[in-house]
Design an enzyme around this catalytic site. Structure first.
Site, PDB file in Angstrom:
ATOM      1  N   LYS A  13       2.761  -0.866  -9.559  1.00  0.00           N
ATOM      2  CA  LYS A  13       3.033  -2.304  -9.505  1.00  0.00           C
ATOM      3  C   LYS A  13       2.035  -3.111 -10.356  1.00  0.00           C
ATOM      4  CE  LYS A  13       6.624  -2.056  -6.828  1.00  0.00           C
ATOM      5  NZ  LYS A  13       6.879  -0.611  -6.777  1.00  0.00           N
TER       6      LYS A  13
HETATM    7  C1  LIG Z   1      12.099  -3.540  -4.941  1.00  0.00           C
HETATM    8  C2  LIG Z   1      11.141  -2.772  -4.084  1.00  0.00           C
HETATM    9  N1  LIG Z   1      11.088  -3.048  -2.777  1.00  0.00           N
HETATM   10  C3  LIG Z   1      10.232  -2.408  -1.961  1.00  0.00           C
HETATM   11  C4  LIG Z   1       9.394  -1.435  -2.434  1.00  0.00           C
HETATM   12  C5  LIG Z   1       8.500  -0.716  -1.486  1.00  0.00           C
HETATM   13  O1  LIG Z   1       7.169  -0.883  -1.815  1.00  0.00           O
HETATM   14  P1  LIG Z   1       6.054   0.019  -1.145  1.00  0.00           P
HETATM   15  O2  LIG Z   1       6.023   1.294  -1.920  1.00  0.00           O
HETATM   16  O3  LIG Z   1       4.794  -0.783  -1.299  1.00  0.00           O
HETATM   17  O4  LIG Z   1       6.427   0.222   0.271  1.00  0.00           O
HETATM   18  C6  LIG Z   1       9.410  -1.103  -3.782  1.00  0.00           C
HETATM   19  C7  LIG Z   1       8.519  -0.060  -4.306  1.00  0.00           C
HETATM   20  O5  LIG Z   1       8.737   0.595  -5.271  1.00  0.00           O
HETATM   21  C8  LIG Z   1      10.310  -1.783  -4.631  1.00  0.00           C
HETATM   22  O6  LIG Z   1      10.358  -1.506  -5.943  1.00  0.00           O
END
Ligand SMILES: Cc1ncc(COP(=O)(O)O)c(C=O)c1O
Length: 387
Positions: free
Chosen positions: A187
């Protein structure tokens, strides 16, 4: 050909961050504490949120946001099929049902009119995803939410630093409005794993503070720190979703670098847009028509499979042969067995998402990429697309 493999993403973590992680470990305070509180304060200041609550992933943050809104069994939440599984999983783990509304193939964001069409008596919330860092048309989405009394949970995992009509994603948008960021290593900033829930809604913020820590009404930091009180109560069950100070130590070094990181991302994207403009076989992203600033979490052109005569997966394989990593964001969720089964949707249900799902590819994009890396990517794309 390039000698070393170029990954599609790689985090930039400074020596200062590493030293601060070591400091946390040596201090004996490993879990949520002063560094997390500082990270929350600075994050809230950056995006313009009344409350920023750190959690251990965006998945956890989305789950907390929906739970705090009281969403559960028998409810429906409208979201996009063009997202990571976490968006739908968070809905499902509240007991509610995800309802997919189709996207626009240019912005890759959910289309407000399709949200309106999907509203039923059971709908409790809308969960737009700012795909790749293109903010959704929030005025339109909020107008629909207001008309039907729906909460809005923005999945802002891609959108740190993005702006919609001059305001940062994450900035206050009123009651029953929340946005959730991710700090996964790919990210725009990372904490290893981590997430942040932002809201203006005091009631929801208080609930999330408890939900992330087993329902306890006061955090460990308050209970055990020199000035804290050991007393707490539990009003409802919670989960264990707190961020640790080890993670926040990384975040505190990353946040001041965000604007530089995003500028570098934007420069690499500008280079790709220029160099790939006339490459047959590649269809470049188009900007959304509303005023916005892109955060360029990922760069996602389409492979013109009809022209090239081979699939996107074949494109990915041929890029890999040239030592260039790519990624797939995403296969449309309704095409996975799990979500297709739950929603009763399959091929033909969401034509725009399916068009995108068959063609989209993420080319390498991260701040530490040097110009030569970007040249290597362009060279490989041109070779793979040679007709
Ligand atoms: C659009 C979206 N939502 C939610 C997430 C979930 O993030 P996390 O890995 O921090 O739980 C991601 C992670 O890749 C994502 O790209």
């Amino acid at each position: 050909m390039r000698k070393e493999f170029l990954p599609f993403a790689r985090p930039s973590v400074s020596e200062e961050a590493i030293a601060d992680v070591a400091d946390s470990i040596r201090s004996g305070w490993l879990t949520m504490g002063p560094k997390t509180i500082l990270f929350e304060k600075n994050f809230a200041g950056y995006v313009g949120a009344s409350y920023a609550l750190a959690v251990n992933s965006a998945t956890a943050g989305l789950h907390c946001a929906l739970t705090a809104l009281g969403i559960g069994a028998g409810d429906e939440v409208i979201t996009t099929p063009m997202t990571f599984a976490a968006t739908a999983n968070a809905i499902l783990f509240t007991g509610a049902k995800p309802v997919f509304a189709d996207i626009d193939r240019e912005t890759l964001d959910i289309v407000p009119e399709n949200i309106e069409r999907a509203v039923t008596k059971k709908t409790k919330a809308v969960m737009p995803v700012h795909f790749a860092g293109t903010p959704c048309d929030m005025d339109e989405i909020e107008a629909i939410a207001d008309a039907h009394g729906l909460a809005v949970v923005e999945d802002a995992a891609h959108a740190l630093g993005a702006e919609y009509k001059g305001r940062r994603i994450g900035a206050d948008r009123g009651a029953r409005r929340l946005s959730v960021f991710s700090f996964h290593p790919t990210k725009n900033i990372t904490t290893g794993e981590g997430g942040m829930v932002c809201t203006q809604d005091e009631d929801l913020a208080e609930k999330i503070m408890m939900l992330r820590q087993n329902g306890m009404s006061r955090g460990a930091w308050n209970r055990y720190a020199a000035k804290g009180s050991a007393n707490y109560d539990i009003f409802f069950p919670g989960l264990k979703y707190t961020m640790t100070d080890i993670q926040a130590a990384i975040g505190n070094s990353q946040l001041p670098e965000l604007e530089n990181f995003n500028r570098r991302r934007a420069r690499i994207v500008a280079f790709y847009m220029r160099e790939l403009a006339d490459v047959p076989g590649i269809i470049l992203p188009k900007p959304a028509p509303w005023a916005h600033k892109h955060s360029w979490h990922i760069f996602t052109p389409f492979v013109d499979i009809d022209l090239l005569g081979f699939s996107r997966d074949e494109f990915i394989a041929r890029m890999k042969e040239r030592n260039i990593g790519t990624a797939l964001h995403y296969q449309a969720l309704h095409l996975f067995s799990c979500y297709g089964g739950i929603t009763g949707m399959g091929r033909g249900s969401l034509p725009e998402a399916e068009y995108v799902s068959d063609r989209i590819v993420s080319l390498p994009l991260f701040p530490a990429m040097i110009d030569e890396d970007a040249h290597d990517v362009v060279r490989a794309v041109k070779e793979v697309c040679r007709l």
